[in-house]
Design a protein around this motif. Structure first.
Motif: not given
Length: 326
Positions: A191-198
């Motif tokens: 994920p481009e912005n990290g898993y937490t953002a997902i």
């Protein structure tokens, strides 16, 4: 109707979102101070690098429906997990492929020659391997097993490979070409912005109430149903005792520039106490060159205590029988 979901990792978040999309009210609990469970990512305050706080996670699946689903909630960049391994002061590529074989045995085999060579070195007397060691010996032979798997496995699991099930090794590929992709799955990414953002985007629903730093055991409300994604022995209040888990200790390494030149290097020799080093800027290669400094972590595996984060269930025969009782 009101439902309770315990655990704000991928499983809990997706269950909560599915229920909320059906119009149900959901209380999502997690005893940590953040969402995303063991996939939690955040920007390191000193370097700006996106760090996987509980160790590296690479998203991969063979199911297009799963791949299409997660991409609704954030952009996934192409990422191939290419693992290196240090054995006896030499660096090799994993999983075992044609390059590994030619490097290790100092040969220039073709795919056909390498396949024949490995077949000749494998233990043909092992027809139905039951243990990790038997699976390795029947698959790749003694030399490659001792170089890449015996010591690493003892460190990772704290158990002799003779006592581990063969299924642990069966999932790793053996290739007779130069493909060093650690996974066989067709859909892979980061994920481009990290898993937490997902996970944050999955949980964006007016029907989902998120309650962090809250233990499941402290909730007294009666729900229509509870979806529990935590350790199964804890759900039963350890009434039959504790299942065995391995946990990880991380030792941080700060350095300038590039520390090891790749995301993950396994250290296979038993006399080196840690199992691997992960350098986290390499999990986001599209931005890796933006950082002057770097951060990496040595991983040490040990038996989980009652207060430790459980990472890997110990898959012994006795543990499986114990699990069935629950």
């Amino acid at each position: 109707m009101r439902f309770c979901v315990v655990g704000a990792g991928f499983s809990g978040a997706i269950i909560a979102r599915h229920l909320s999309d059906k119009g149900y009210k959901v209380l999502l609990l997690d005893e940590r101070k953040h969402i995303a469970g063991n996939c939690h990512t955040e920007r390191d305050t000193s370097t700006g690098i996106m760090v996987h706080r509980y160790g590296p996670h690479i998203f991969h699946t063979a199911d297009k429906r799963v791949w299409d689903y997660v991409q609704q909630f954030g952009k996934f960049r192409p990422y191939i997990n290419r693992v290196k391994a240090v054995s006896k002061n030499c660096v090799y590529t994993l999983p075992v492929n044609l390059l590994t074989i030619n490097q290790f045995f100092k040969t220039t085999f073709s795919p056909k020659e390498a396949r024949l060579f490995i077949e000749q070195n494998a233990n043909k007397l092992i027809i139905d391997p039951q243990t990790f060691e038997e699976q390795a010996l029947s698959m790749i032979g003694s030399d490659l097993y001792k170089a890449f798997f015996e010591g690493y496995t003892k460190k990772q699991w704290g158990i002799d490979p003779k006592n581990l099930p063969s299924s642990i090794l069966k999932r790793l590929p053996l290739r007779f070409n130069y493909d060093d992709n650690y996974f066989n799955h067709p859909y892979q990414g980061m994920p481009e912005n990290g898993y937490t953002a997902i996970i944050e985007n999955i949980l964006k629903s007016k029907n989902i109430e998120i309650c962090l730093q809250t233990k499941f055991e402290d909730i007294e409300e009666n729900f229509s149903h509870i979806f529990y994604t935590g350790p199964i022995d804890r759900y039963f209040k350890f009434s039959l005792g504790h299942l065995g888990y391995r946990t990880l200790d991380f030792i941080r390494i700060d350095a300038e520039g590039d520390y090891q030149g790749t995301a993950v290097i396994n250290y296979c020799d038993y006399d080196i106490p840690f199992t691997r080093i992960s350098e986290h800027k390499h999990f986001a290669p599209w931005e890796a060159d933006n950082f002057k400094n770097t951060v990496a972590f040595k991983e040490y595996s040990r038996l989980a205590g009652k207060e430790d984060t459980p990472y890997y269930p110990i898959r012994l025969v006795g543990e499986k029988n114990y699990l069935k009782i629950m």
